[in-house]
Motif scaffolding. Structure first.
Motif, PDB file in Angstrom:
ATOM      1  N   UNK A 127       5.617 -11.983  -1.107  1.00  0.00           N
ATOM      2  CA  UNK A 127       4.622 -13.047  -1.243  1.00  0.00           C
ATOM      3  C   UNK A 127       3.761 -12.877  -2.489  1.00  0.00           C
ATOM      4  N   UNK A 128       3.877 -11.701  -3.126  1.00  0.00           N
ATOM      5  CA  UNK A 128       3.113 -11.431  -4.352  1.00  0.00           C
ATOM      6  C   UNK A 128       1.626 -11.704  -4.158  1.00  0.00           C
ATOM      7  N   UNK A 129       1.066 -11.166  -3.105  1.00  0.00           N
ATOM      8  CA  UNK A 129      -0.368 -11.313  -2.865  1.00  0.00           C
ATOM      9  C   UNK A 129      -1.153 -10.518  -3.907  1.00  0.00           C
ATOM     10  N   UNK A 130      -2.392 -10.924  -4.198  1.00  0.00           N
ATOM     11  CA  UNK A 130      -3.219 -10.173  -5.154  1.00  0.00           C
ATOM     12  C   UNK A 130      -3.716  -8.867  -4.531  1.00  0.00           C
ATOM     13  N   UNK A 131      -2.800  -7.916  -4.379  1.00  0.00           N
ATOM     14  CA  UNK A 131      -3.122  -6.619  -3.779  1.00  0.00           C
ATOM     15  C   UNK A 131      -2.525  -5.516  -4.633  1.00  0.00           C
ATOM     16  N   UNK A 132      -3.181  -4.366  -4.627  1.00  0.00           N
ATOM     17  CA  UNK A 132      -2.719  -3.229  -5.416  1.00  0.00           C
ATOM     18  C   UNK A 132      -1.633  -2.429  -4.716  1.00  0.00           C
ATOM     19  N   UNK A 133      -1.586  -2.500  -3.394  1.00  0.00           N
ATOM     20  CA  UNK A 133      -0.583  -1.756  -2.645  1.00  0.00           C
ATOM     21  C   UNK A 133      -0.400  -2.384  -1.271  1.00  0.00           C
ATOM     22  N   UNK A 134       0.835  -2.286  -0.758  1.00  0.00           N
ATOM     23  CA  UNK A 134       1.172  -2.792   0.573  1.00  0.00           C
ATOM     24  C   UNK A 134       1.959  -1.709   1.300  1.00  0.00           C
ATOM     25  N   UNK A 135       1.585  -1.416   2.543  1.00  0.00           N
ATOM     26  CA  UNK A 135       2.316  -0.431   3.337  1.00  0.00           C
ATOM     27  C   UNK A 135       2.255  -0.829   4.804  1.00  0.00           C
ATOM     28  N   UNK A 136       3.262  -0.414   5.566  1.00  0.00           N
ATOM     29  CA  UNK A 136       3.291  -0.717   6.996  1.00  0.00           C
ATOM     30  C   UNK A 136       3.568   0.551   7.802  1.00  0.00           C
ATOM     31  N   UNK A 137       3.247   0.478   9.067  1.00  0.00           N
ATOM     32  CA  UNK A 137       3.481   1.616   9.953  1.00  0.00           C
ATOM     33  C   UNK A 137       4.970   1.931  10.040  1.00  0.00           C
ATOM     34  N   UNK A 138       5.806   0.885   9.959  1.00  0.00           N
ATOM     35  CA  UNK A 138       7.244   1.100  10.002  1.00  0.00           C
ATOM     36  C   UNK A 138       7.742   1.905   8.818  1.00  0.00           C
ATOM     37  N   UNK A 139       7.118   1.719   7.677  1.00  0.00           N
ATOM     38  CA  UNK A 139       7.487   2.476   6.484  1.00  0.00           C
ATOM     39  C   UNK A 139       6.941   3.896   6.535  1.00  0.00           C
ATOM     40  N   UNK A 140       5.766   4.054   7.113  1.00  0.00           N
ATOM     41  CA  UNK A 140       5.121   5.370   7.175  1.00  0.00           C
ATOM     42  C   UNK A 140       5.623   6.218   8.337  1.00  0.00           C
ATOM     43  N   UNK A 141       6.140   5.573   9.376  1.00  0.00           N
ATOM     44  CA  UNK A 141       6.563   6.316  10.557  1.00  0.00           C
ATOM     45  C   UNK A 141       5.408   6.752  11.428  1.00  0.00           C
ATOM     46  N   UNK A 142       4.264   6.121  11.265  1.00  0.00           N
ATOM     47  CA  UNK A 142       3.090   6.409  12.095  1.00  0.00           C
ATOM     48  C   UNK A 142       2.269   5.124  12.196  1.00  0.00           C
ATOM     49  N   UNK A 143       1.737   4.858  13.390  1.00  0.00           N
ATOM     50  CA  UNK A 143       1.049   3.591  13.629  1.00  0.00           C
ATOM     51  C   UNK A 143      -0.377   3.800  14.115  1.00  0.00           C
ATOM     52  N   UNK A 144      -1.203   2.788  13.906  1.00  0.00           N
ATOM     53  CA  UNK A 144      -2.554   2.787  14.466  1.00  0.00           C
ATOM     54  C   UNK A 144      -2.465   2.814  15.982  1.00  0.00           C
ATOM     55  N   UNK A 145      -3.370   3.475  16.645  1.00  0.00           N
ATOM     56  CA  UNK A 145      -4.616   4.097  16.159  1.00  0.00           C
ATOM     57  C   UNK A 145      -4.483   5.571  15.772  1.00  0.00           C
TER      58      UNK A 145
END
Length: 222
Positions: A127-145
């Motif tokens: 989506x090319x949002x005006x953000x410096x970085x994008x990450x998800x729990x699925x990519x990190x292998x750890x989720x909130x909380x």
């Protein structure tokens, strides 16, 4: 943990945003699951609200609809059938782009990090949002909380925790664990969970309580 007096002197340098019902509407995602499982969308929506109100994971609603479901296997089957995750401009709340752009223009680092799949991460970046970085729990292998999630958030924000704000709609997943990690917090009264828990003790403990992202620039930019 820093005191309120300490925080008062801290200039915000980074803002990190949750994804579901903070930046994007969850209608499409849950609606497609209802269609896939062959139940009315209202039924699944009501079940999601019920399990969350009980303090359970929203995915438990899928297990109520289809006991014994393997959500991972079912997700792969949906992808193979061309019914997998989709995300486009229509899924964004209208205040997202202007606010992210305003924060970046003011020199703040803008980060997106939420409990989403790795595929959702790809779609968000597309989506090319005006953000410096994008990450998800699925990519990190750890989720909130989980505290480790917020350790990753602090690393991605590239700013001291007390100079970083985490913005989200669900106090128990967003505000409380973020504050425990030393981050500033903003509770967004948006979406089912944002409204359901708006008057909770956890929401009241947030540094800021907002009804729209449009309020953030005036609160955070000096």
């Amino acid at each position: 943990m820093p005191t309120s007096a300490h925080y008062a002197d801290c200039m915000i340098e980074a803002v990190v945003f949750d994804v579901g019902e903070t930046l994007i509407k969850d209608d499409r995602g849950w609606g497609s699951w209802a269609d896939w499982l062959g139940v009315p969308r209202h039924t699944l929506s009501a079940l999601i609200g019920a399990v969350v109100a009980q303090g359970r994971n929203d995915a438990d609603a899928l297990r109520l609809v289809r006991p014994g479901i393997d959500i991972g296997a079912e997700s792969r089957a949906r992808e193979a059938a061309g019914c997998g995750e989709q995300l486009d401009e229509t899924d964004l709340y209208p205040d997202v782009r202007p606010v992210l752009q305003a924060l970046r223009a003011a020199g703040l680092r803008v980060v997106i990090a939420g409990n989403q799949t790795a595929r959702a991460g790809e779609l968000l970046r597309a989506l090319a949002l005006p953000a410096d970085a994008v990450a998800t729990s699925g990519e990190w292998g750890v989720a909130k909380p989980n505290a480790e999630f917020f350790t990753r958030v602090i690393e991605l924000a590239q700013a001291a925790p007390e100079r970083t704000v985490y913005v989200g709609d669900r106090p128990s997943n967003d505000c409380t664990p973020a504050a425990a990690a030393g981050l500033r917090t903003a509770h967004l009264r948006r979406g089912p969970l944002g409204h359901l828990w708006a008057d909770s003790r956890e929401a009241a403990a947030a540094d800021w309580r907002i009804d729209s992202l449009l309020e953030l620039p005036g609160l955070l930019i000096r």
